[in-house]
Design an enzyme around this catalytic site. Structure first.
Site, short mmCIF file in Angstrom:
data_model
loop_
_atom_site.label_atom_id
_atom_site.label_comp_id
_atom_site.label_asym_id
_atom_site.label_seq_id
_atom_site.Cartn_x
_atom_site.Cartn_y
_atom_site.Cartn_z
N ASP A 43 -5.43 3.13 8.16
CA ASP A 43 -7.02 2.59 7.94
C ASP A 43 -7.20 1.15 8.25
O ASP A 43 -8.10 0.55 9.28
CB ASP A 43 -7.46 2.68 6.89
CG ASP A 43 -7.70 4.45 6.80
OD1 ASP A 43 -7.20 4.80 7.67
OD2 ASP A 43 -7.89 5.00 5.85
N VAL B 54 -2.02 -7.66 -3.85
CA VAL B 54 -1.05 -9.01 -3.23
C VAL B 54 -2.99 -9.60 -2.82
O VAL B 54 -4.20 -9.02 -2.33
CB VAL B 54 -0.37 -8.39 -1.70
CG1 VAL B 54 -0.90 -9.01 -0.27
CG2 VAL B 54 0.02 -7.37 -2.06
N GLY C 147 0.82 -1.34 -0.02
CA GLY C 147 -0.63 -0.05 -0.33
C GLY C 147 0.81 1.83 -0.11
O GLY C 147 1.95 1.63 1.18
N GLY D 290 -0.31 4.26 0.53
CA GLY D 290 -1.70 5.66 0.49
C GLY D 290 -0.08 5.87 2.18
O GLY D 290 0.94 6.25 1.96
N PHE D 291 -1.69 7.00 2.98
CA PHE D 291 0.23 7.93 3.05
C PHE D 291 0.36 7.12 4.46
O PHE D 291 1.48 7.48 4.69
CB PHE D 291 -1.34 8.39 4.42
CG PHE D 291 -2.49 9.36 3.85
CD1 PHE D 291 -1.30 10.92 3.73
CD2 PHE D 291 -3.26 9.87 3.33
CE1 PHE D 291 -1.86 11.81 2.87
CE2 PHE D 291 -4.05 10.64 2.91
CZ PHE D 291 -3.31 11.81 2.42
N GLY D 292 0.13 5.73 4.97
CA GLY D 292 1.04 5.17 5.74
C GLY D 292 2.18 4.46 5.16
O GLY D 292 3.28 4.31 6.02
N ALA E 241 -5.77 10.09 8.19
CA ALA E 241 -4.47 10.27 7.14
C ALA E 241 -3.23 10.54 8.55
O ALA E 241 -2.14 10.16 8.29
CB ALA E 241 -4.11 11.82 6.26
N GLU F 267 -18.50 18.36 2.44
CA GLU F 267 -17.65 18.76 2.09
C GLU F 267 -18.14 18.72 0.80
O GLU F 267 -18.42 19.78 -0.16
CB GLU F 267 -15.97 18.53 2.15
CG GLU F 267 -15.50 18.95 3.32
CD GLU F 267 -14.11 18.39 3.83
OE1 GLU F 267 -12.51 18.97 4.03
OE2 GLU F 267 -13.44 17.00 2.97
C1 LIG Z 1 -13.01 10.81 0.76
C2 LIG Z 1 -11.61 10.66 1.43
C3 LIG Z 1 -11.53 11.67 2.13
C4 LIG Z 1 -10.95 11.86 3.21
N1 LIG Z 1 -10.67 13.29 4.20
C5 LIG Z 1 -9.80 13.20 4.62
C6 LIG Z 1 -9.33 14.39 5.80
O1 LIG Z 1 -9.95 15.21 5.58
N2 LIG Z 1 -8.31 14.05 6.20
C7 LIG Z 1 -8.13 13.07 7.43
O2 LIG Z 1 -7.26 12.77 8.15
N3 LIG Z 1 -8.08 12.01 6.32
C8 LIG Z 1 -9.01 11.99 5.47
N4 LIG Z 1 -9.67 9.97 5.22
C9 LIG Z 1 -9.01 9.65 5.42
C10 LIG Z 1 -7.44 9.34 4.72
O3 LIG Z 1 -7.32 9.45 3.88
C11 LIG Z 1 -7.27 7.63 5.05
O4 LIG Z 1 -7.13 7.78 6.88
C12 LIG Z 1 -5.62 7.98 4.79
O5 LIG Z 1 -5.46 7.41 3.39
C13 LIG Z 1 -5.01 6.22 5.21
O6 LIG Z 1 -4.04 6.22 5.31
P1 LIG Z 1 -3.37 4.20 4.70
O7 LIG Z 1 -1.84 4.43 4.52
O8 LIG Z 1 -4.11 3.33 5.75
O9 LIG Z 1 -4.01 3.78 3.50
P2 LIG Z 1 -4.81 4.35 2.52
O10 LIG Z 1 -4.36 5.33 2.18
O11 LIG Z 1 -6.30 3.62 1.30
O12 LIG Z 1 -3.49 3.04 1.42
C14 LIG Z 1 -3.91 2.04 0.70
C15 LIG Z 1 -3.40 1.64 -0.31
O13 LIG Z 1 -3.61 0.50 -0.49
C16 LIG Z 1 -3.26 0.24 -1.61
N5 LIG Z 1 -3.84 -1.48 -1.63
C17 LIG Z 1 -5.19 -1.67 -1.22
N6 LIG Z 1 -4.92 -3.40 -1.59
C18 LIG Z 1 -3.86 -3.53 -1.95
C19 LIG Z 1 -3.32 -4.90 -2.74
N7 LIG Z 1 -4.55 -5.84 -2.08
N8 LIG Z 1 -2.51 -5.17 -2.80
C20 LIG Z 1 -1.82 -3.93 -3.25
N9 LIG Z 1 -2.67 -2.78 -2.96
C21 LIG Z 1 -3.51 -2.16 -2.12
C22 LIG Z 1 -4.67 0.97 -2.30
O14 LIG Z 1 -4.20 1.64 -3.74
C23 LIG Z 1 -3.82 2.18 -1.54
O15 LIG Z 1 -2.61 2.89 -2.61
C24 LIG Z 1 -10.34 10.32 3.74
C25 LIG Z 1 -10.74 9.34 3.20
C26 LIG Z 1 -11.57 9.57 2.17
C27 LIG Z 1 -11.43 8.41 1.49
#
Ligand SMILES: Cc1cc2nc3c(=O)[nH]c(=O)nc-3n(C[C@H](O)[C@H](O)[C@H](O)COP(=O)(O)OP(=O)(O)OC[C@H]3O[C@@H](n4cnc5c(N)ncnc54)[C@H](O)[C@@H]3O)c2cc1C
Length: 429
Positions: free
Chosen positions: A303, A78, A10, A12-14, A322, A173
């Site tokens: 998340d 994955v 992943g 994403g942010f994490g 995030a 929003e």
């Molecule tokens: C519309 C929306 C608005 C938001 N607004 C805010 C805000 O204003 N402030 C705030 O703090 N938070 C906000 N959030 C929440 C924040 O975006 C999440 O908490 C944050 O993105 C979590 O980070 P993460 O790294 O856990 O997961 P994510 O950022 O979701 O990243 C997960 C990654 O894993 C990848 N992935 C998933 N499954 C697989 C797999 N099986 N194989 C390979 N790759 C995979 C995905 O493609 C993705 O790139 C918002 C969320 C949404 C949906």
């Protein structure tokens, strides 16, 4: 000693935060994501409402990998693992399957939409969780206006009624940005259409909007939305959705071609696919140090992880935000750095530093609740929101582009990317 191989699932942010924290460690890092880009989810609603272009909120992961010597990227999904053998099973876009071995596995696969089994939401609703969702919603909104322009009788059937479900920050929003798009931009684009008939209805099952905020901020958000023409319905749930009807639990039926689903998330199902123990809302159970028990070398962050709030609130999980993902990613990376340096993992508990929450309510209005009891409303909160989001965006180009777009939109009351854009599959696809 051989270098440890850390695989992060992943980008994403994490996942990105963990990878960056490992930049100077004597380890090799492979970041795996199903997409070749990182998505800045907090600004997806602006793509959906024509405020920003897709490329403004997405950042190519290979751009990060190119600047970090010990970082490699694999675009793949994955699909499973043999955790005893420390092997991850990947599915590539072109269908081959690859086995990737690891010493440490950091699961950072995020969350996905939860429709709670409400009939019709999966089929007819528009979720807003990834970039494809945002572009699909933008296409649909603009298409409804084109359809109503060609045949104004469609307005009676709900072509210009947009129901947004979920009174959290995302729903607030989206609702604010939709009314602004209609009143400020589409009114000029569709001069023959009675755009005043376009409705935005925000439905929230709790009695107030913005649940985690203070009553003052909740009241401010409600008042600002109402002033902008959003019909706010609290204390009521959606019971059923069809292509052109939304039925509420109190029996009211709204003629609406659009239902935006911003009402809930659940963890990415990857935990079950990997054979890890999951708890509330499918989140992977982790210890206080974010390690997954019974599986040495496996960690979960952000998340997808059920991270218990260590600030004394008994058993409460940290919110899916995030900053939690970023801080938990850095924490795990630091534990891995210790192992790489030949030390025992310190097993130190993760402590979350809450830096506050914010939500915008359309042009120049927002609410922000910051540490030390600082509460902002209106224009100052909106400026704080803009500044924070610019800082958090990945990539300097994106920051410049988003800033330029925001400034242009604010100055001219215009929106650039109001494009109905679909890619057509090739004949041999
Ligand atoms: C519309 C929306 C608005 C938001 N607004 C805010 C805000 O204003 N402030 C705030 O703090 N938070 C906000 N959030 C929440 C924040 O975006 C999440 O908490 C944050 O993105 C979590 O980070 P993460 O790294 O856990 O997961 P994510 O950022 O979701 O990243 C997960 C990654 O894993 C990848 N992935 C998933 N499954 C697989 C797999 N099986 N194989 C390979 N790759 C995979 C995905 O493609 C993705 O790139 C918002 C969320 C949404 C949906």
């Amino acid at each position: 000693m051989d270098r440890l191989h850390v695989v992060i699932v992943g980008a994403g942010f994490g996942g990105l935060a963990a990878a960056r924290e490992l930049a100077d460690a004597p380890v090799d890092v492979t970041l795996v994501d199903q997409n070749n880009f990182h998505t800045f989810q907090p600004l997806l609603y602006q793509v959906a409402t024509s405020g920003l272009a897709s490329a403004d909120v997405a950042y190519p992961v290979r751009g990060s990998a190119a600047r970090q010597e010990n970082l490699a990227f694999r675009q793949a999904t994955v699909i499973g693992a043999d955790l005893d053998a420390r092997v991850l099973h990947l599915q590539h876009p072109e269908h081959e399957v690859e086995d990737l071995t690891y010493d440490h596995l950091v699961v950072a696969a995020g969350a996905t939409t939860n429709t709670f089994g409400i009939p019709g939401v999966d089929h007819h609703g528009f979720p807003l969780y990834n970039l494809a969702d945002a572009v699909r919603l933008r296409n649909h909104v603009l298409e409804r206006f084109e359809a109503a322009d060609a045949d104004p009788s469609l307005m009676d059937d709900g072509a210009l009624t947009f129901v947004v479900v979920g009174g959290g920050p995302t729903g607030v929003e989206v609702a604010g940005a939709l009314t602004e798009l209609f009143q400020v931009v589409l009114r000029k684009d569709f001069r023959q259409l009675d755009v005043d008939r376009a409705r935005v209805v925000l439905v929230e099952m709790q009695d107030q909007l913005l649940g985690p905020f203070s009553p003052v901020s909740q009241a401010h958000a409600r008042e600002a939305l109402t002033q902008r023409g959003v019909e706010v319905r609290t204390g009521v749930q959606v019971a059923r959705v069809r292509a052109n009807r939304v039925t509420l639990a109190d029996g009211e039926e709204l003629a609406a071609h659009t239902l935006v689903w911003a009402a809930g998330v659940k963890a990415n199902p990857i935990g079950a696919a990997l054979g890890l123990r999951t708890g509330r809302a499918g989140r992977i159970e982790v210890g206080p140090d974010l390690a997954v028990s019974d599986h040495p070398g496996v960690w979960a962050i952000g998340d997808v992880a059920a991270i218990v709030d260590g600030r004394g609130r008994d058993g409460t999980l940290l919110p899916q935000l995030a900053p939690v993902a970023i801080q938990s990613g850095r924490h795990v990376a630091r534990q891995i750095c210790c192992v790489a340096a030949g030390q025992a993992p310190p097993r130190s508990p993760f402590r979350y530093r809450d830096k506050g929450t914010m939500a915008t309510i359309g042009r120049s209005r927002a609410v922000a609740e910051l540490p030390f009891g600082i509460r902002l409303r209106g224009f100052p909160a909106w400026l704080a929101w803009l500044g924070l989001h610019l800082l958090m965006l990945a990539g300097f180009r994106n920051r410049i582009s988003v800033f330029a777009n925001w400034f242009w939109n604010w100055l001219t009351y215009d929106r650039g990317p109001r494009l109905i854009f679909r890619s057509r599959p090739r004949a041999d696809d």
